[in-house]
Design an enzyme around this catalytic site. Structure first.
Site, short mmCIF file in Angstrom:
data_model
loop_
_atom_site.label_atom_id
_atom_site.label_comp_id
_atom_site.label_asym_id
_atom_site.label_seq_id
_atom_site.Cartn_x
_atom_site.Cartn_y
_atom_site.Cartn_z
N SER A 82 -42.22 -3.40 -23.68
CA SER A 82 -41.68 -2.62 -22.56
C SER A 82 -41.94 -1.12 -22.57
O SER A 82 -41.68 -0.45 -21.58
CB SER A 82 -40.18 -2.86 -22.43
OG SER A 82 -39.98 -4.06 -21.75
N LYS A 134 -34.50 6.11 -19.96
CA LYS A 134 -34.34 4.75 -19.43
C LYS A 134 -32.84 4.46 -19.26
O LYS A 134 -32.04 4.80 -20.14
CB LYS A 134 -34.97 3.76 -20.42
CG LYS A 134 -35.07 2.34 -19.92
CD LYS A 134 -35.79 1.47 -20.95
CE LYS A 134 -36.04 0.06 -20.47
NZ LYS A 134 -36.82 -0.74 -21.42
N SER A 136 -40.62 -3.34 -19.18
CA SER A 136 -39.47 -3.00 -18.37
C SER A 136 -39.23 -1.50 -18.20
O SER A 136 -38.51 -1.11 -17.30
CB SER A 136 -38.22 -3.64 -18.97
OG SER A 136 -37.96 -3.07 -20.25
N1 GLN Z 1 -41.86 -8.04 -20.82
C1 GLN Z 1 -41.19 -8.57 -21.95
C2 GLN Z 1 -40.04 -9.43 -21.51
O1 GLN Z 1 -39.90 -9.66 -20.37
C3 GLN Z 1 -40.75 -7.48 -22.85
C4 GLN Z 1 -39.54 -6.79 -22.37
C5 GLN Z 1 -39.16 -5.64 -23.26
O2 GLN Z 1 -39.91 -5.22 -24.12
N2 GLN Z 1 -37.95 -5.17 -23.05
O3 GLN Z 1 -39.27 -9.88 -22.30
#
Ligand code: GLN
Length: 494
Positions: A177, A78, A153
């Site tokens: 994410s 990532k 994400s």
């Molecule tokens: N989808 C969640 C958010 O928008 C989690 C994001 C993540 O785990 N980085 O915060």
């Protein structure tokens, strides 16, 4: 070499049997990226030359009998995790030209294991989002249906693994994410216990929630990759050296079968898609038929988890984003200090520099969260929002303590859906941030509590098979990754 069916464990066996070399495997993955990534958009940067060099070093290690479980394994990382000398953008325009000056601890460990890094994958800017549509650079598509999102994400990492463009990947999980994109793409994702893996070199989103973890094709692979990156690190004061035994890698199924699985009734009430519900019920039935004890439990504060997360997380985000000011980090609006080529006119005052750098560098979602975060931390509202959310966080943690307490008949593992729906269409939720936030309803709780959680597909999905994946989640006690990986591996093999 069939890239789609290779796993880390089958790959290492083939390497040792000399069915192919690490160099050949890396070449094959780089070719696959060239052929297919235009379609998927999983990668932001591909390391052609470096990956080949790393593969050759891996081959030398294998030849001299010095190979481990990850030697030569081609990985995707990532883009919010740094690799020395490589571009690292976190999918933000503000870091468009940034090159990292050091290795994240997880990268150092993987380099030590002689893994191969194919490239850096797309994400929602600074990991804020659930669809990877918040990337400052490109849209990633779900390999199972190119009109749909891969989740987020860590959508680039999940799409790369599911689409056969990496053998496995690293993602990060602040509120789902790793697990949500894994579920959307039909692969496996593990969010480790908070503190099990060093966060050093992960660009911080919300420091009390962030964890790095593996995205893989199988549960067995997730265990291998997790085992390689875990452990205490002097550069991350929240990391610990927990005890793990051989069950982490080789679960004894007789022992695993003695674990009791709890089904929290609050997770099965509203908002869940009928198809998802049906498949999760089938998964539960399969575990029952396999001899696992299943028990209904209650986590009474579940309904407050999403609101609590969306106060605590932006508060930490607003603090963590302060470093991108055009001076410490971030493309400066001053040409002679390495400003981006688009900068026509240099900033003239410090204020002007901050405004321009942050105004143009950050995307809408990041700005929204900085605003929310500074608001909930502001003098007049701190008690009403942030302090209150911290108290509720404690109550939610107590729910889990009770549910897991062996003295009061508690369970060992908790099972829940990973996501309320299957992968949604690209563009479907971008205009409504609240709808987007709701897709995290099952995953944010585990980050607030710090417990480990594994997301795995209810069955095997093949890209091109015409089905949209559905995943479920196994949540364990702190540092009991072995329990959830053990049940997960049993489920996958039966
Ligand atoms: N989808 C969640 C958010 O928008 C989690 C994001 C993540 O785990 N980085 O915060």
């Amino acid at each position: 070499m069939n890239l789609d069916s290779l796993t880390i464990s089958s790959f290492s066996k083939s390497l040792r049997k000399k069915e192919f070399s690490a160099r050949e495997a890396t070449d094959a993955f780089l070719r696959a990226i060239k052929d297919k990534d235009e379609k998927f958009g999983a990668y932001l940067t591909v390391f052609e030359h470096e990956a080949i060099k790393e593969a050759e070093i891996a081959d030398e290690a294998i030849a001299s009998g010095d190979a481990g479980a990850l030697t030569g394994v081609p990985l995707a990382i990532k883009d919010s995790i740094v690799i020395e000398g490589a571009r690292a953008t976190a999918a933000s325009k503000i870091l468009k030209t940034y090159k990292a000056s050091y290795d994240a601890t997880v990268i150092k460990k993987l380099k030590g294991a002689r893994a191969v890094f194919l490239g850096k994958t797309n994400l929602d800017e600074f990991a804020m989002g659930s669809s990877t549509e918040n990337s400052g650079f490109q849209i990633t598509k779900n390999p199972h249906d190119l009109e749909r999102v891969p989740g987020g994400s860590s959508g680039g990492s999940a799409a790369a693994v599911s689409g056969g463009l990496a053998l496995a990947a690293l993602g990060s999980d602040t509120g789902g994410s790793i697990r949500q994109p894994a579920a959307f793409c039909g692969v496996v994702g593990l969010k480790p216990t908070y503190g099990a893996v060093s966060r050093f070199g992960l660009m911080a989103m919300a420091s009390s929630l962030d964890q790095i973890g593996p995205i893989t094709k199988t549960v067995e692979d997730a265990a291998i990759l997790f085992n390689a990156i875990r452990g205490k690190d002097e550069y991350d004061a929240t990391s610990v050296d927990a005890e793990y035994d051989e069950n982490l890698l080789n679960p004894d199924f007789d022992g695993v079968k003695k674990l009791t699985i709890g089904i929290p009734k609050e997770y099965f009430v509203e908002g869940m898609d009928a198809e998802v519900k049906k498949e999760i019920e089938k998964a539960i039935q399969k575990l029952k038929d396999g001899g696992f004890k299943i028990k209904e439990i209650s986590l009474p504060h579940t309904k407050y988890a999403l609101s609590t997360y969306y106060i605590v997380m932006p508060a930490e985000v607003s603090a963590n984003m302060a470093r991108y000011d055009g001076i410490r980090f971030g493309v400066a609006h001053r040409k002679r200090y390495g400003g981006i080529p688009e900068v026509k006119k240099d900033a003239e005052t410090l204020r002007d520099l901050y405004f321009k750098t942050r105004g143009e560098g950050f995307g809408e979602e990041v700005k929204r969260r900085i605003l929310l975060g500074t608001f909930v931390l502001s003098a007049g509202y701190y008690d009403a929002y942030y302090a209150k959310a911290q108290k509720v966080r404690k109550l939610i943690t107590e729910d889990f303590k009770k549910a897991f307490n062996p003295q009061s008949g508690g369970v060992d593992v908790i099972l829940s859906p990973a996501t309320p729906t299957q992968a949604f269409k690209i563009g479907e939720k971008t205009s409504d941030p609240m709808q987007m936030y709701l897709s995290d309803v099952f995953t944010v709780t585990q980050n607030l509590v710090g417990v480990p959680a594994l997301s795995l597909p209810v069955k095997q999905y093949k890209v091109g098979g015409g089905e949209l994946p559905i995943g479920f989640q196994l949540v364990g006690r702190h540092f009991r990754e072995a329990d959830i990986l053990g049940i997960g591996k049993w489920y996958e093999q039966n």
